[in-house]
Design a protein around this motif. Structure first.
Motif, PDB file in Angstrom:
ATOM      1  N   PHE A 153       0.839  -1.200   0.000  1.00 17.66           N
ATOM      2  CA  PHE A 153       0.000   0.000   0.000  1.00 17.66           C
ATOM      3  C   PHE A 153       0.880   1.259   0.000  1.00 17.66           C
ATOM      4  N   ALA A 154       1.878   1.284   0.898  1.00 23.91           N
ATOM      5  CA  ALA A 154       2.771   2.445   0.974  1.00 23.91           C
ATOM      6  C   ALA A 154       3.538   2.618  -0.330  1.00 23.91           C
ATOM      7  N   HIS A 155       4.004   1.514  -0.879  1.00 26.36           N
ATOM      8  CA  HIS A 155       4.743   1.547  -2.144  1.00 26.36           C
ATOM      9  C   HIS A 155       3.890   2.168  -3.249  1.00 26.36           C
ATOM     10  N   GLY A 156       2.642   1.747  -3.322  1.00 27.22           N
ATOM     11  CA  GLY A 156       1.743   2.294  -4.335  1.00 27.22           C
ATOM     12  C   GLY A 156       1.463   3.764  -4.136  1.00 27.22           C
ATOM     13  N   MET A 157       1.381   4.194  -2.871  1.00 29.06           N
ATOM     14  CA  MET A 157       1.107   5.602  -2.593  1.00 29.06           C
ATOM     15  C   MET A 157       2.289   6.495  -2.965  1.00 29.06           C
ATOM     16  N   VAL A 158       3.510   5.980  -2.830  1.00 31.80           N
ATOM     17  CA  VAL A 158       4.672   6.762  -3.267  1.00 31.80           C
ATOM     18  C   VAL A 158       4.553   7.059  -4.755  1.00 31.80           C
ATOM     19  N   GLY A 159       4.201   6.042  -5.532  1.00 38.09           N
ATOM     20  CA  GLY A 159       4.015   6.254  -6.962  1.00 38.09           C
ATOM     21  C   GLY A 159       2.862   7.188  -7.266  1.00 38.09           C
ATOM     22  N   THR A 160       1.802   7.098  -6.470  1.00 40.53           N
ATOM     23  CA  THR A 160       0.640   7.967  -6.668  1.00 40.53           C
ATOM     24  C   THR A 160       0.995   9.426  -6.437  1.00 40.53           C
ATOM     25  N   TYR A 161       1.738   9.692  -5.368  1.00 45.14           N
ATOM     26  CA  TYR A 161       2.129  11.085  -5.071  1.00 45.14           C
ATOM     27  C   TYR A 161       3.131  11.595  -6.109  1.00 45.14           C
ATOM     28  N   ARG A 162       3.934  10.714  -6.631  1.00 50.16           N
ATOM     29  CA  ARG A 162       4.898  11.105  -7.667  1.00 50.16           C
ATOM     30  C   ARG A 162       4.162  11.492  -8.951  1.00 50.16           C
ATOM     31  N   GLU A 163       3.167  10.703  -9.316  1.00 53.18           N
ATOM     32  CA  GLU A 163       2.480  10.909 -10.587  1.00 53.18           C
ATOM     33  C   GLU A 163       1.401  11.990 -10.522  1.00 53.18           C
ATOM     34  N   ASN A 164       0.750  12.105  -9.377  1.00 55.89           N
ATOM     35  CA  ASN A 164      -0.381  13.031  -9.288  1.00 55.89           C
ATOM     36  C   ASN A 164      -0.078  14.355  -8.611  1.00 55.89           C
ATOM     37  N   PHE A 165       0.936  14.366  -7.732  1.00 56.99           N
ATOM     38  CA  PHE A 165       1.212  15.590  -6.982  1.00 56.99           C
ATOM     39  C   PHE A 165       2.619  16.129  -7.220  1.00 56.99           C
ATOM     40  N   GLY A 166       3.393  15.468  -8.076  1.00 58.39           N
ATOM     41  CA  GLY A 166       4.718  15.971  -8.410  1.00 58.39           C
ATOM     42  C   GLY A 166       5.758  15.815  -7.320  1.00 58.39           C
ATOM     43  N   VAL A 167       5.486  14.994  -6.307  1.00 64.44           N
ATOM     44  CA  VAL A 167       6.461  14.760  -5.245  1.00 64.44           C
ATOM     45  C   VAL A 167       7.599  13.906  -5.791  1.00 64.44           C
ATOM     46  N   PHE A 168       8.828  14.256  -5.454  1.00 65.92           N
ATOM     47  CA  PHE A 168       9.985  13.448  -5.848  1.00 65.92           C
ATOM     48  C   PHE A 168      10.044  12.275  -4.885  1.00 65.92           C
ATOM     49  N   GLY A 169       9.278  11.246  -5.207  1.00 60.73           N
ATOM     50  CA  GLY A 169       9.176  10.086  -4.326  1.00 60.73           C
ATOM     51  C   GLY A 169       9.761   8.853  -4.979  1.00 60.73           C
ATOM     52  N   CYS A 170      10.643   8.159  -4.252  1.00 57.85           N
ATOM     53  CA  CYS A 170      11.252   6.924  -4.729  1.00 57.85           C
ATOM     54  C   CYS A 170      10.970   5.809  -3.736  1.00 57.85           C
ATOM     55  N   ALA A 171      10.938   4.593  -4.222  1.00 61.01           N
ATOM     56  CA  ALA A 171      10.787   3.436  -3.350  1.00 61.01           C
ATOM     57  C   ALA A 171      11.874   2.429  -3.678  1.00 61.01           C
ATOM     58  N   ALA A 172      12.570   1.976  -2.647  1.00 59.30           N
ATOM     59  CA  ALA A 172      13.600   0.957  -2.800  1.00 59.30           C
ATOM     60  C   ALA A 172      13.005  -0.382  -2.386  1.00 59.30           C
ATOM     61  N   ILE A 173      12.889  -1.296  -3.329  1.00 58.66           N
ATOM     62  CA  ILE A 173      12.352  -2.628  -3.025  1.00 58.66           C
ATOM     63  C   ILE A 173      13.523  -3.462  -2.525  1.00 58.66           C
ATOM     64  N   LEU A 174      13.687  -3.472  -1.211  1.00 59.57           N
ATOM     65  CA  LEU A 174      14.853  -4.062  -0.585  1.00 59.57           C
ATOM     66  C   LEU A 174      14.667  -5.556  -0.344  1.00 59.57           C
ATOM     67  N   PHE A 175      15.588  -6.341  -0.872  1.00 60.14           N
ATOM     68  CA  PHE A 175      15.632  -7.758  -0.516  1.00 60.14           C
ATOM     69  C   PHE A 175      16.385  -7.880   0.812  1.00 60.14           C
ATOM     70  N   ASN A 176      16.449  -9.077   1.360  1.00 60.24           N
ATOM     71  CA  ASN A 176      17.034  -9.260   2.694  1.00 60.24           C
ATOM     72  C   ASN A 176      18.430  -8.656   2.768  1.00 60.24           C
ATOM     73  N   HIS A 177      18.657  -7.876   3.790  1.00 63.00           N
ATOM     74  CA  HIS A 177      19.962  -7.255   3.976  1.00 63.00           C
ATOM     75  C   HIS A 177      20.340  -7.330   5.456  1.00 63.00           C
ATOM     76  N   GLU A 178      21.577  -7.721   5.670  1.00 62.29           N
ATOM     77  CA  GLU A 178      22.049  -8.082   6.998  1.00 62.29           C
ATOM     78  C   GLU A 178      23.288  -7.282   7.378  1.00 62.29           C
TER      79      GLU A 178
END
Length: 329
Positions: A153-178
């Motif tokens: 849900f949060a990931h989708g909202m970042v894209g929504t704000y980027r596309e609809n409100f011009g926010v410079f929003g990025c999402a990092a799809i992080l795999f397991n990191h230790e």
């Protein structure tokens, strides 16, 4: 001087990012929960160089006030209910912190300064029951637990704000990191802490679940660097961050015990009842886009990561067992 706000700065990822930002000359503000208390150990060595603000991501007024008063150029959101034990427990609170809280941050940016650059720590848990491997930015999401659903849900909202409100929003799809700063409830730290305790003669066994589960494990410091690179790009976008290679828990055990000259088979007690249903496809990330567009490369191999974690836990165990020099005899 650039200024960055890091939520969850006292966690594994937040602490590594804080170090990276300080090295690059940033002023760093960390947002932690009011009850963080003594859970600031990961940033204690740089605490004097940080501004720490206590507050909740569920408090809209606080978020807007922090942004208005501190005026950060960049925001990195690591705050989340992330423990493996919390994947299925308390779905409502998980949805609040991992989902709606991100919308509150995005709304605060839109209200105070739409020029603030924002990076969300998304999760490979969003892929869930993936149907293709390796997984990349175009792989369909099929989350299987409340954590993954909320993150999606949060990931989708970042894209929504980027596309609809011009926010410079990025999402990092992080795999397991230790790292040595990984929480002790995660299997990687259970293993390395177990090695340290067995080596010190404190225990003779290490109970674990399914040893044949595989994951794409990388170094947390490399992954937060990718997030910083994302906010330096000209165009905001989403990126998978992964090594592209998967390893089993059994391989992790073999390397960890082997690093101190032990055979894991003599100590690890696998629970047959914990064996999971086989995943439909290998769970491994394709970070090709991040490599091509950001020039990102992981710096630490799986083998070096395991050795580093074992060494750190051995040192920590030695410190814990050392007599208190301040005690009067």
């Amino acid at each position: 001087m650039r200024r960055a706000l890091v939520t969850g700065i006292n966690g594994q990822d937040g602490s590594y990012l804080a170090e990276l930002l300080l090295e690059r000359g940033y002023e760093v503000i960390g947002l932690v929960r009011e009850d963080a208390g003594d859970r600031l150990g990961r940033i204690q060595h740089i605490r004097h160089r940080l501004e720490i603000v206590e507050g909740s991501l569920l408090d809209d007024a606080l978020l807007r006030r922090v942004l208005a008063e501190r005026r950060p150029n960049e925001i990195y959101n690591f705050a989340a209910r992330a423990s493996s034990r919390q994947l299925l427990t308390d779905p409502t609170l998980t949805a609040e912190y991992n989902g709606l809280a991100v919308v509150r941050l995005l709304e605060a940016i839109r209200a105070v300064d739409a020029g603030i650059r924002f990076c969300q720590a998304s999760s490979s848990e969003m892929f869930g029951a993936a149907t293709q491997s390796p997984q990349n930015e175009l792989t369909p999401f099929r989350p299987r637990n409340p954590y993954g659903v909320a993150k999606l849900f949060a990931h989708g909202m970042v894209g929504t704000y980027r596309e609809n409100f011009g926010v410079f929003g990025c999402a990092a799809i992080l795999f397991n990191h230790e790292s040595p700063r990984r929480g002790p409830e995660f299997v990687t730290r259970k293993i390395t802490m177990g090695v340290a305790r067995i080596r010190a003669g404190l225990t003779r066994s290490l109970p674990l679940g399914d040893l044949d589960v595989t994951r794409d494990w990388g170094f947390a410091g490399d992954y937060v660097r990718a997030m910083w690179q994302m906010l330096q790009a000209e165009v905001a976008d989403d990126y998978v961050v992964a090594t592209g290679v998967s390893h089993s828990v059994r391989e992790f055990c073999d390397l960890a015990f082997g690093h101190v000259g032990l055979d894991y088979r003599a100590y690890v007690q696998a629970d047959p009842g914990a064996r999971r249903a086989a995943e439909s496809v290998p769970f491994v990330g394709d970070a090709g886009k991040a490599r091509r567009e950001l020039g990102w490369q992981p710096s630490m191999s799986f083998e070096r990561l395991v050795r580093t974690m074992v060494d750190a836990d051995i040192v920590a165990q030695q410190v814990a067992l050392a007599p208190d020099r301040n005690v009067q005899h």
